[in-house]
Design a protein around this motif. Structure first.
Motif, PDB file in Angstrom:
ATOM      1  N   THR A 114       0.829  -1.205   0.000  1.00 42.48           N
ATOM      2  CA  THR A 114       0.000   0.000   0.000  1.00 42.48           C
ATOM      3  C   THR A 114       0.863   1.255   0.000  1.00 42.48           C
ATOM      4  OG1 THR A 114      -1.791  -1.122   1.185  1.00 42.48           O
ATOM      5  CG2 THR A 114      -1.788   1.282   1.244  1.00 42.48           C
ATOM      6  N   ASP A 118       0.852   3.896  -3.010  1.00 48.51           N
ATOM      7  CA  ASP A 118       0.548   5.290  -2.685  1.00 48.51           C
ATOM      8  C   ASP A 118       1.646   6.207  -3.201  1.00 48.51           C
ATOM      9  OD1 ASP A 118      -1.147   7.258  -1.316  1.00 48.51           O
ATOM     10  OD2 ASP A 118       0.559   7.498   0.033  1.00 48.51           O
ATOM     11  N   THR A 173      -6.148   2.052  -1.917  1.00 49.32           N
ATOM     12  CA  THR A 173      -5.843   3.295  -2.620  1.00 49.32           C
ATOM     13  C   THR A 173      -7.014   3.747  -3.482  1.00 49.32           C
ATOM     14  OG1 THR A 173      -3.535   2.565  -2.728  1.00 49.32           O
ATOM     15  CG2 THR A 173      -4.144   4.435  -4.085  1.00 49.32           C
TER      16      THR A 173
END
Length: 302
Positions: A114, A118, A173
């Motif tokens: 993640t 990101d 996301t």
């Protein structure tokens, strides 16, 4: 005397912390229980039943939100539901092909994935600490998948779990991006996602695998396990997490949630009699360290 009493009270675990710990525990049990459930039916049938029940249980609350005009942007839930369907196909198939303890540790890499996703989407160069944690976690994966006879061996189940972890990162996301400043309640979002997963699984099972829905499992253990997964690993965990993360710091919440793979491994050993070699335990410890470090260092906005 009163200051001592205050310090004593503060030393105990608070309700939000206890709830998040319980979420980590029940999510940890889900890998072993999923392995048990799919012994009675196909992967697509299990997913359709689990998420169909979840959707129907949330439907009255979602309809109430619609009547109150809280879901004008409900369509944003559809693409995230499609991603969630992919996550569970890869995850459940992965659990069927690898050990539940391996799955619990490998899926936790979604925390690092993640952070990487990101960084890529925000067009920022990943930090040196994040890159270092990525390398360390890779070493952990290699050691966790070490077998005395085969050496380091990533089987199809391990690869599917890693794919599910990467898709979880994409899910987090995209959910943030699609729902930002949109009018849809968390209950409705989860309800639509659950139905999207259930319908996808049903179509795969009926059209591709030729599995009629009429052939439902009749074993008592299957329905008890599925009921636990629906009530505790989905509904309870969803509401408990939403409540708790609003009461404590993001760092503390992440640390408590990152304990999920440890509980998953312990439960798998008790429920399924699985074992890890010394080398695999070292790999598991490295993975757990990487996830905890990533949880501490990630920005609050994540």
């Amino acid at each position: 005397m009163s200051s001592l009493a205050i310090k004593t009270r503060r030393s105990f675990v608070t309700m939000p912390e206890l709830l998040l710990l319980m979420v980590a525990i029940v999510w940890g049990t889900s890998y072993g229980l999923t392995k048990t459930a799919i012994a009675y039916t196909s992967i697509s049938m299990f997913i359709a039943i689990r998420f169909g029940l979840t959707g129907f249980l949330l439907l009255p609350l979602a309809l109430k939100d619609f009547k109150q005009g809280k879901n004008r942007d409900w369509k944003v839930a559809i693409p995230t539901g499609a991603i969630l369907a992919l996550i569970f196909f890869f995850e459940v198939y992965g659990v069927s092909q690898t050990s539940a303890s391996n799955a619990a540790f490998l899926i936790s890499l979604n925390v690092i994935f993640t952070a990487l996703v990101d960084s890529l989407l925000s067009k920022n160069k990943p930090s040196q600490s994040l890159m270092l944690l990525s390398v360390i976690s890779t070493v952990g994966v290699l050691l966790l998948t070490y077998h005395q006879d085969l050496g380091i061996s990533l089987n199809s189940g391990d690869l599917c779990i890693l794919t599910a972890a990467a898709l979880r990162a994409l899910m987090v996301t995209m959910t943030k991006k699609l729902t930002d400043n949109k009018q849809i309640t968390n209950t409705t979002l989860t309800c639509i996602q659950a139905f999207a997963v259930a319908i996808s699984a049903y179509l795969v099972g009926s059209l591709i695998a030729q599995e009629p829905l009429s052939q439902l499992p009749t074993d008592r253990e299957f329905w008890l396990v599925t009921a636990f997964l629906v009530l505790f690993c989905t509904l309870f965990a969803f509401y408990a997490q939403n409540y708790a993360v609003r009461k404590i710091s993001p760092t503390k919440a992440s640390l408590l949630m990152a304990s999920e793979p440890l509980f998953g491994a312990l439960f798998s050993m008790m429920w399924l009699n699985e074992t890890l070699s010394n080398v695999q335990w070292i790999g598991a410890a490295i993975l757990l360290f990487s996830v905890l470090a990533a949880s501490v260092n990630k920005p609050n906005k994540a």
